[in-house]
Design a protein around this motif. Structure first.
Motif, mmCIF file in Angstrom:
data_model
loop_
_atom_site.group_PDB
_atom_site.id
_atom_site.type_symbol
_atom_site.label_atom_id
_atom_site.label_comp_id
_atom_site.label_asym_id
_atom_site.label_seq_id
_atom_site.Cartn_x
_atom_site.Cartn_y
_atom_site.Cartn_z
ATOM 1 N N TRP A 131 0.838 -1.207 0.000
ATOM 2 C CA TRP A 131 0.000 0.000 0.000
ATOM 3 C C TRP A 131 0.876 1.261 0.000
ATOM 4 C CZ3 TRP A 131 -4.124 2.540 -0.989
ATOM 5 C CH2 TRP A 131 -4.410 3.728 -0.316
ATOM 6 N N LEU A 132 1.894 1.274 0.863
ATOM 7 C CA LEU A 132 2.777 2.450 0.927
ATOM 8 C C LEU A 132 3.451 2.684 -0.423
ATOM 9 C CD1 LEU A 132 4.532 2.067 4.388
ATOM 10 C CD2 LEU A 132 2.999 3.884 3.681
ATOM 11 N N GLN A 153 10.063 4.934 -0.247
ATOM 12 C CA GLN A 153 11.242 4.405 0.427
ATOM 13 C C GLN A 153 10.850 3.697 1.722
ATOM 14 O OE1 GLN A 153 13.976 7.487 1.414
ATOM 15 N NE2 GLN A 153 15.718 6.109 1.338
ATOM 16 N N SER A 154 9.935 4.308 2.479
ATOM 17 C CA SER A 154 9.584 3.663 3.750
ATOM 18 C C SER A 154 8.878 2.344 3.526
ATOM 19 C CB SER A 154 8.746 4.565 4.635
ATOM 20 O OG SER A 154 8.236 5.628 3.951
ATOM 21 N N SER A 155 8.222 2.189 2.363
ATOM 22 C CA SER A 155 7.582 0.897 2.098
ATOM 23 C C SER A 155 8.627 -0.224 2.114
ATOM 24 C CB SER A 155 6.842 0.935 0.769
ATOM 25 O OG SER A 155 7.723 0.757 -0.300
ATOM 26 N N THR A 156 9.814 0.070 1.555
ATOM 27 C CA THR A 156 10.832 -0.989 1.550
ATOM 28 C C THR A 156 11.332 -1.269 2.963
ATOM 29 O OG1 THR A 156 12.596 0.589 1.179
ATOM 30 C CG2 THR A 156 11.638 -0.405 -0.754
ATOM 31 N N TYR A 157 11.380 -0.231 3.812
ATOM 32 C CA TYR A 157 11.837 -0.445 5.184
ATOM 33 C C TYR A 157 10.844 -1.310 5.950
ATOM 34 C CZ TYR A 157 14.949 3.439 4.128
ATOM 35 O OH TYR A 157 15.880 4.246 3.548
ATOM 36 N N VAL A 158 9.549 -1.007 5.771
ATOM 37 C CA VAL A 158 8.532 -1.803 6.470
ATOM 38 C C VAL A 158 8.626 -3.253 6.010
ATOM 39 C CG1 VAL A 158 6.072 -2.111 6.833
ATOM 40 C CG2 VAL A 158 7.024 0.178 6.745
ATOM 41 N N LEU A 159 8.812 -3.432 4.693
ATOM 42 C CA LEU A 159 8.932 -4.795 4.171
ATOM 43 C C LEU A 159 10.111 -5.522 4.815
ATOM 44 C CD1 LEU A 159 8.096 -6.909 1.985
ATOM 45 C CD2 LEU A 159 9.884 -5.930 0.584
ATOM 46 N N LEU A 160 11.267 -4.866 4.821
ATOM 47 C CA LEU A 160 12.462 -5.515 5.362
ATOM 48 C C LEU A 160 12.296 -5.846 6.841
ATOM 49 C CD1 LEU A 160 15.314 -3.527 3.642
ATOM 50 C CD2 LEU A 160 14.962 -5.966 3.537
ATOM 51 N N LEU A 161 11.756 -4.895 7.603
ATOM 52 C CA LEU A 161 11.623 -5.144 9.041
ATOM 53 C C LEU A 161 10.638 -6.272 9.301
ATOM 54 C CD1 LEU A 161 11.794 -1.539 10.472
ATOM 55 C CD2 LEU A 161 13.548 -3.296 10.439
ATOM 56 N N VAL A 203 18.437 -1.902 6.607
ATOM 57 C CA VAL A 203 17.590 -0.707 6.651
ATOM 58 C C VAL A 203 18.410 0.500 7.089
ATOM 59 C CG1 VAL A 203 15.658 0.368 7.839
ATOM 60 C CG2 VAL A 203 15.452 -1.954 7.004
ATOM 61 N N LEU A 204 19.246 0.293 8.102
ATOM 62 C CA LEU A 204 20.058 1.395 8.613
ATOM 63 C C LEU A 204 20.973 1.937 7.512
ATOM 64 C CD1 LEU A 204 20.195 2.789 11.245
ATOM 65 C CD2 LEU A 204 22.132 1.376 11.888
#
Lengths: 597, 114
Positions: free
Chosen positions: B11-12, B37-45, B76-77
């Motif tokens: 969705w993001l 960009q944050s969509s990829t972070y949520v996915l990774l986490l 992510v970092l």
């Protein structure tokens, strides 16, 4: 010997740090000399590595000594195969040429330009040598970020707008790649190429693997300017300083396709992604790219923009070579990459001479302006002929291998199409050569003013010093044919595609047994060069002699072809939102085709 | 893993792209880029998440107790650092464009077009 592998990346980074640290201390020519020497050193180290890897198989360097335990990779590795090391060496050679070309260009910015370029070099060397997916991504990102900064360097309106479009589209590419990495890691728990390959092989590819593959390959296609991911390229390449363009078109775009090949063979070759779907997909994407790039290049009057679109066209041919998914096709692609980089780099340098000496880059405004520079004109025309298909040089050898591989996979009908697209790009360049250096073609009228703003690059640099790298690069393209370059590249392609042996060497330390090299081309086909050259010379002559033809004939021709060109022109509209929409469409096509299969 | 964990990043991703495609202001567009960009972070986490597990720091609980995957957090970092650089660069470019052209509408800023 394998200690050289990290040095090829570390050396330019350290020199960059020293250069930037003392930016105001160095005498004016120093950074130029230091940067060129560093690039040359990297090239020599990479050549040594390539030689050692060709003899003894891939050299594996585990950072910090974190070697695999029980066949499980813990640390990060550089896996140096002949193809990767050769690619790094080639990159460094082009950088060296570019530094010589830009001698004195960037005096005002002190060493900042050189530091950025050296970081750029380090990123590309790392990208070519790494054996770890996340490391691959980091170098990819580093490469992009430096490129963004170098594009907007002039701080003029067009450069800034080009840099914005470039940054937005390529940043999205990075996110796609990171998402793909996350999905693959979630499935396999691995980031090492060999470990990933082992974990994925033997299973049928499910939706998750296909999605991850589509995301990774899509990200590389954005950087590799494959239709419909290519829209940003002309906006960026036509505004960046010419020495940077040499790097952009000569290597950064092709190296992305090399990266796609690396990902396929190092990770996905055994993953159950059906070759029956993937091969036609890549081959047709490549063909579409080659045709579109050639047609759009022909429409351009800005020399650098024309060259940028011709790069798009050539990337299509390169993708066909890689996309045939055979060692022979890949060997052709690699030779083509070398030849194209040398020729395209030289052509962009000619653009740089025009910008420095004639204060312009618009073909029509510069009509006759190049008469004082006959050697430059000869180099430009020679580059055009080579791209059109002159049957000498590395690029021609590459094209022959690609044609042979295409025939072996039932795509024999592609050979004349690809030759004709080479002819289209050659036509644009030859037309420019005729107009700028020989004052051919009609007199420009009032309405022919160039749409771009005034631009001029740093003057009072000696023309001979700029001609030197052009001559050297064109000579390399022609002379390397005499050395067994072609045979060496075929051997490199064979070990590049020997996924199983590479995995065993990396994870289990197995001894390397060299795979058989794909066969070379024994019989020279003259059909391709004839088609390419006649298309190039024919179209160039038609366009330059336009005013000698009956008016009605010209009008009919315009009516017949005008709709196509105006449609293509409308698509390349410079609006970044549209570019992103196209990019998503391309991603859906790739994912869709693979998922349906 | 729960499928909802994939729906949120999807969705993001889509909403961020929609923003980029329809944007009429570059600062808004850059904001949308960070949403993608944050969509990829949520996915990774969420890939590295384990129900009931703690942070991968073993200073205050015994070694061997369940922890979430630290590798994705490192990824992510790393990307946050690069992402911050790119965003800063984009905003600087946008600022310079605004100084020269007086507008930040992507539809009106078209490189090399009259």
């Amino acid at each position: 010997m394998d200690f050289l592998a990290p040095l090829t990346v570390a050396l330019p980074l350290v020199v960059a740090a020293i250069l930037i640290g003392g930016a105001h201390l160095w005498p004016s020519q120093w950074p130029d000399a230091v940067a060129a020497l560093t690039a040359a050193t990297v090239a020599i180290m990479a050549v040594f590595l390539a030689g050692a890897a060709a003899k003894a198989g891939p050299l594996v360097y585990w950072f910090g000594g974190w070697t695999p335990r029980h066949g499980i990779a813990i640390g990060i590795a550089f896996v140096v195969d002949p193809a990767g090391a050769g690619c790094a060496a080639f990159v460094a050679v082009i950088f060296c040429a570019s530094f010589v070309f830009s001698w004195g260009y960037f005096d005002q910015v002190h060493a900042r330009y050189h530091a950025l370029m050296l970081i750029f070099l380090a990123a590309m060397a790392g990208f070519a040598l790494t054996g770890d997916l996340f490391n691959f991504f980091v170098f990819f990102e580093l490469m992009s970020t430096v490129a963004f900064a170098l594009t907007g360097y002039r701080l003029e309106a067009s450069a800034l707008e080009g840099a914005l479009n470039f940054t937005v589209t390529n940043a999205i590419g990075s996110f796609l790649m990171l998402a793909g990495i996350g999905l693959l890691y979630g499935r396999t728990g691995a980031l090492n190429f060999a470990q990933l390959s082992r974990a994925l092989s033997g299973h049928s590819a499910d939706g998750l693997v296909i999605l991850a593959f589509a995301l990774l390959i899509g990200a590389l296609f954005i950087k590799g300017a494959i239709v419909p991911f290519h829209f940003w390229i002309a906006d960026a390449h036509s505004v960046a300083p010419s020495p940077v363009c040499v790097i952009f078109s000569g290597i950064i775009v092709p190296i992305a396709i090399f990266g796609a090949a690396r990902l396929y063979w190092s990770v996905f070759a055994g993953s159950g992604i059906a070759q029956a779907q993937l091969r036609p997909l890549l081959v047709w994407l490549g063909t579409a790219t080659a045709v579109t790039g050639g047609l759009v290049a022909l429409m351009q009057r800005d020399v650098k923009r024309l060259l940028a679109f011709s790069t798009v066209s050539h990337m299509g041919v390169l993708l066909v070579g890689v996309g045939l998914l055979s060692a022979g096709g890949l060997a052709g692609g690699m030779l083509y990459l070398l030849g194209h980089g040398l020729v395209k780099g030289a052509l962009f340098m000619v653009g740089g001479i025009l910008l420095a000496s004639c204060a312009g880059i618009d073909e029509i405004e510069l009509r006759g302006a190049g008469k004082a520079f006959p050697l430059t004109g000869i180099a430009y025309a020679l580059g055009g002929l080579l791209l059109a298909g002159l049957p000498v040089g590395l690029e021609h050898q590459g094209r022959e291998l690609i044609d042979a591989a295409a025939e072996a996979h039932g795509y024999a009908f592609l050979a004349p199409i690809l030759s004709a697209t080479g002819g289209l790009t050659g036509a644009g360049i030859l037309r420019g050569a005729g107009r700028i250096f020989l004052a051919l073609g009609p007199e420009p009228g009032e309405e022919q003013q160039s749409p771009s703003e005034e631009e001029r690059e740093q003057q009072d640099r000696p023309v001979w010093l700029m001609l030197l790298p052009i001559g050297a690069m064109l000579a390399c393209e022609l002379m390397l044919q005499a050395f067994p370059t072609e045979a060496a590249v075929r051997v490199a392609a064979a070990s590049f595609t020997a996924t199983g042996s590479v995995v065993a060497t990396v994870l289990d330390g197995a001894t390397w047994s060299p795979p058989p090299a794909p066969p070379g081309v024994t019989e020279t086909q003259m059909m391709g060069p004839i088609i390419g050259l006649s298309v190039a010379l024919g179209i160039a002559a038609l366009e330059l002699g336009r005013h000698h033809f009956p008016r009605n004939l010209v009008r009919v021709a315009d009516l017949a072809l005008g709709w196509l060109f105006s449609a293509l022109d409308r698509l390349h509209n410079g609006i970044v939102g549209d570019y992103v929409a196209w990019l998503m469409l391309g991603l859906l096509v790739i994912g869709g085709v693979l998922a349906i299969g | 893993m729960n499928h909802a964990a994939f729906l949120l990043p999807a969705w993001l991703f889509v909403i961020g792209l929609y923003g980029i495609i329809t944007s009429r202001h570059f600062v808004h567009l850059i904001g949308c880029l960070t949403v993608v960009q944050s969509s990829t972070y949520v996915l990774l986490l969420s890939v590295g998440y384990r129900t009931g597990a703690g942070a991968p720091i073993f200073a205050d609980h015994p070694v061997g107790s369940p922890a979430v995957d630290p590798v994705v957090q490192a990824l992510v970092l790393t990307d946050i650092v690069v992402g911050a650089t790119v965003t800063a660069l984009l905003l600087a470019l946008a600022l310079q464009v605004h100084k020269r052209k007086g507008t930040l509408d992507p539809q009106r800023l078209r490189p090399l077009r009259p």
